[in-house]
Each structure stands twice: as C-alpha cells, then as structure tokens.
Scaffold this active site. Structure first.
Site, PDB file in Angstrom:
ATOM      1  CE  LYS A   1     -27.608  39.083  34.020  1.00 25.59           C
ATOM      2  NZ  LYS A   1     -28.198  39.023  35.292  1.00 25.59           N
TER       3      LYS A   1
ATOM      4  CE  LYS B   1     -22.657  32.087  38.094  1.00 17.29           C
ATOM      5  NZ  LYS B   1     -23.723  32.349  39.063  1.00 17.29           N
TER       6      LYS B   1
ATOM      7  CE  LYS C   1     -32.573  33.816  35.947  1.00 15.01           C
ATOM      8  NZ  LYS C   1     -31.951  33.257  37.122  1.00 15.01           N
TER       9      LYS C   1
HETATM   10  P1  TYM Z   1     -25.533  35.361  40.512  1.00 16.82           P
HETATM   11  O1  TYM Z   1     -25.086  33.998  40.928  1.00 16.82           O
HETATM   12  O2  TYM Z   1     -26.253  35.478  39.213  1.00 16.82           O
HETATM   13  O3  TYM Z   1     -24.294  36.334  40.440  1.00 16.82           O
HETATM   14  C1  TYM Z   1     -23.377  36.473  41.519  1.00 16.82           C
HETATM   15  C2  TYM Z   1     -22.954  37.928  41.624  1.00 16.82           C
HETATM   16  O4  TYM Z   1     -22.342  38.355  40.400  1.00 16.82           O
HETATM   17  C3  TYM Z   1     -22.957  39.559  39.937  1.00 16.82           C
HETATM   18  N1  TYM Z   1     -22.973  39.546  38.465  1.00 16.82           N
HETATM   19  C4  TYM Z   1     -22.474  40.512  37.689  1.00 16.82           C
HETATM   20  N2  TYM Z   1     -21.870  41.685  37.980  1.00 16.82           N
HETATM   21  C5  TYM Z   1     -21.450  42.455  36.938  1.00 16.82           C
HETATM   22  N3  TYM Z   1     -21.624  42.111  35.630  1.00 16.82           N
HETATM   23  C6  TYM Z   1     -22.227  40.939  35.282  1.00 16.82           C
HETATM   24  N4  TYM Z   1     -22.385  40.604  34.006  1.00 16.82           N
HETATM   25  C7  TYM Z   1     -22.687  40.089  36.344  1.00 16.82           C
HETATM   26  N5  TYM Z   1     -23.319  38.881  36.357  1.00 16.82           N
HETATM   27  C8  TYM Z   1     -23.485  38.568  37.662  1.00 16.82           C
HETATM   28  C9  TYM Z   1     -24.368  39.509  40.512  1.00 16.82           C
HETATM   29  O5  TYM Z   1     -24.941  40.794  40.599  1.00 16.82           O
HETATM   30  C10 TYM Z   1     -24.149  38.878  41.869  1.00 16.82           C
HETATM   31  O6  TYM Z   1     -23.783  39.850  42.820  1.00 16.82           O
HETATM   32  N6  TYM Z   1     -29.660  36.067  43.267  1.00 16.82           N
HETATM   33  C11 TYM Z   1     -28.203  36.145  43.277  1.00 16.82           C
HETATM   34  C12 TYM Z   1     -27.557  35.282  44.342  1.00 16.82           C
HETATM   35  C13 TYM Z   1     -28.043  35.566  45.726  1.00 16.82           C
HETATM   36  C14 TYM Z   1     -27.698  36.695  46.519  1.00 16.82           C
HETATM   37  C15 TYM Z   1     -28.379  36.492  47.754  1.00 16.82           C
HETATM   38  C16 TYM Z   1     -26.904  37.827  46.308  1.00 16.82           C
HETATM   39  C17 TYM Z   1     -28.850  34.769  46.452  1.00 16.82           C
HETATM   40  N7  TYM Z   1     -29.082  35.328  47.668  1.00 16.82           N
HETATM   41  C18 TYM Z   1     -28.267  37.406  48.771  1.00 16.82           C
HETATM   42  C19 TYM Z   1     -26.808  38.750  47.358  1.00 16.82           C
HETATM   43  C20 TYM Z   1     -27.486  38.536  48.571  1.00 16.82           C
HETATM   44  C21 TYM Z   1     -27.675  35.643  41.937  1.00 16.82           C
HETATM   45  O7  TYM Z   1     -28.323  34.881  41.276  1.00 16.82           O
HETATM   46  O8  TYM Z   1     -26.385  36.038  41.661  1.00 16.82           O
END
Ligand code: TYM
Length: 339
Positions: free
Chosen positions: A201, A204, A115
C-alpha cells in the site's frame, strides 16, 4: 449523526490518505453540518509515539498536517479539528478500556503483526495497545461513522468489540455507555497502492519517496513520479477483468477513477486499448487539476502559525467539552470514585 476520524501527523500526507480518507472527512463534515450532526477530525499525535520518532519533527509535522487538512477542505467552522494530546480524555478513556480489551484480540491485529514483524519483544507497549487508544478516540464522541481506508477496518471492528463488551459488562441494556461505530470506507479508493510495487500500500513510512504522491509535492514532482511509476508494456484493457494480474496498472486506473469521481470501468471504457505513454500524462494532468489547488492553499496556510495554533486551541476546547459526558459515564460505570 456523529463522525469521528484521525490521521497520524507523521511524515507527509499522501494521495492514499486523501482518496482513502481525507476526502470523506470533508464529505461527511458537510453532511453532518447540514443535518445538525457533528464531525470530529483529529491528529493522532499520541499514536505517533508508538514508533521511534523525532520529537522536533513530530511537532513540526503536526502543524503541517493541520494546514494540509484545512487546505483539503476541512472547515474549522463545520468540524472540530484538534490534536489528541490537547484532549487528555483520549488517554484517560484508553486506560479505562484496557480493562476490557483482551490480549488475544490485540494479538490478532494485522497492523501489529506487520509493524512488529519477528521482533515482538522489542516493540513498545504503546504499539501493542495502539488499537485501544483508537477505540477510545471514536467511542469518546459516540461516533456513528468513521471515515477510513481499508487498512483501518480491523481496528474499527476491535473498537466495536470493546464497546460491546464494556456495555455488556458494565451498563444496562437500555442505557449503554458506548455507541457501536461503523467504518465508512470508499468503494474504489479504499487501498491505494505504492507507485513502485502494486502489492504494497502507498504509505508514509515507505522509504522511497517515489512510491507515493505527497499532497505537498509540486507539479514537477508529481509528473515525474507518475512518469516513473512501475507499469507493464501492455495497453490498457477495455474490461476490468483484464487488470486482474496487473496490480500496478489497476492501481493507476483506480487512482484516475477516484480523482475523477467515476469508476475504473468507465476509465477503461474511455482509455482501453491505449498504452501508458498515453495514459500517464492524462493521469498526471488529472492529479494536478485536483491536488494543485490544495497544495497552493497548503503553502499559504502553513506560514500562518498563529492561525494554525488558534484552530487547534479552539478545536481542543470543543473536543474537551464534547468528550466529558462519555468519559464521566465510563468512570461511573466502572465504579471509580472521583469525588
Ligand atoms: P494513518 O495516519 O495511517 O492514515 C490516515 C487515513 O488514511 C488512510 N490510508 C489509506 N487509504 C487508502 N489507501 C492508502 N494507501 C492509505 N494509507 C492510509 C487510513 O486508512 C486512514 O483512514 N490508526 C490511524 C489513525 C487513527 C484513527 C483513529 C483513524 C487514530 N485513531 C480513530 C480513525 C479513527 C492511522 O494510523 O491512520
């Protein structure tokens, strides 16, 4: 068994989020409920301010994300569903853990490197400290399992390192303050790739909407995106090894397998030898079968602002209550006087 996970309420949730994480939130919510455990799923709105953002958009998409999660099967009667900003213990514990997390650990985070790119000096301090808040999110509830996609594995390892160092430095061996959490990552759908580029990947933040299937897309949009998805002219092989150098084809087969809850090998056994003129419509139909009802339910739920607010208010009250003992234990362990 305690399950904790979060999702950022920025942009629209997509198929990668669903197959990589949300579907497992629902599965583990049910397992926790049936076994007397607990499940906490939250909107990581505090994480969302680590990047430039539009406050009005964040506000609206936070409520939309609640509607999406409920439409996907999260049940506020079984899981605690809330947003981080309504539970100040997350920010408080993050600060307490800042004394334990090391600069070197954070510097190694691939998400930070990706990022920030070459402009590290220009990034917010929040983007750098982001994984410490994520550690606080899960440690606050003594999580055992954290359902996430592959891209969050490193952040979870960091949460374990922070928990371990904190326990070593400030707690006795027989009374640790934090439980070490384990990631819960799906085998097949851990990393769903962009529909336009099999080396990136599905995300969003990718500018092209054609690169992803949003859970809120209608049937035409989904069909159109699959039709336009990048592929190659070869037919599907009948063995998985035949997809080694064909990332886009592998991605579509993986998506189908995950939706159908089978393996890529089984998909190839059935569709091997056929081209994408055959496979894409089959995939579009499968997508619609699984995501169609979710979208319908989302469209209904999103209109009921009062219900969404009530879900969040109730979840926040439960989360505040549940997080208090660990937060107090962390303050005490550090020797902080609080009256
Ligand atoms: P975020 O909002 O980017 O994504 C939410 C969840 O979706 C999964 N994910 C994917 N899995 C498979 N293929 C993809 N292309 C893909 N894109 C996203 C992510 O792995 C995630 O599980 N930092 C985290 C949010 C967070 C969090 C936490 C997660 C904040 N605190 C505590 C677990 C525990 C995030 O930005 O996820």
């Amino acid at each position: 068994m305690t399950v904790v996970s979060g999702i950022q309420p920025t942009g629209k949730p997509h198929l990668g989020n669903y197959l990589g994480a949300i579907r497992n939130y629902v599965k583990l919510q049910n397992e926790a409920h049936d076994s007397g455990g607990r499940c906490f799923i939250f909107l990581a709105d505090l994480h969302a301010i680590s990047m430039p953002h539009d406050p009005a958009e964040l506000h609206a998409s936070t409520l939309e994300m609640v509607a999406t999660l409920v439409a996907c099967g999260l049940d506020p009667a079984k899981a605690v569903l809330f947003n981080q900003a309504q539970v100040p213990a997350h920010s408080e514990l993050q600060w307490l853990l800042m004394g334990t997390a090391r600069m070197g650990w954070l510097n190694r985070m691939t998400q930070w490197k990706d990022k920030a790119g070459k402009n590290r000096e220009g990034q917010s301090v929040a983007l750098f400290g982001y994984p410490v808040l994520q550690a606080a999110d899960v440690l606050l509830y003594q999580a055992n399992y954290v359902p996430v996609g592959e891209d969050q594995k490193q952040h979870l390892e960091l949460a374990r390192d922070i928990a371990q160092k904190f326990n070593n430095d400030f707690a006795s061996e027989d009374a640790p303050v934090f439980t070490l959490p384990d990631p819960y990552i799906p085998k097949a759908a851990a990393r769903i790739m962009s529909l336009r580029d099999g080396s990136r990947k599905m995300s969003k933040s990718e500018p092209s909407d054609m690169s992803r299937i949003n859970l809120t897309d209608d049937a035409d949009e989904m069909a159109q995106k699959i039709k336009k998805a990048k592929t190659d002219p070869e037919p599907l092989p009948s063995e998985i090894a035949g997809l080694a150098e064909r990332p886009e084809a592998l991605n579509l087969v993986t998506i189908f397998a995950a939706l159908d809850e089978t393996t890529p090998e089984a998909v190839l056994a059935e569709h091997g030898g056929k081209g994408f003129g055959h496979f894409k419509p089959v995939l579009a139909e499968k997508l619609l079968e699984i995501l169609g009802p979710i979208r319908e339910s989302f469209v209904e739920l999103r209109q009921d602002r009062e219900v969404l607010d009530a879900i969040l208010a109730r979840g926040a009250a439960q989360a505040r209550e549940a997080s208090r003992p660990t937060l107090n234990a962390a303050y005490n362990a550090l020797g902080l006087v609080r009256g």
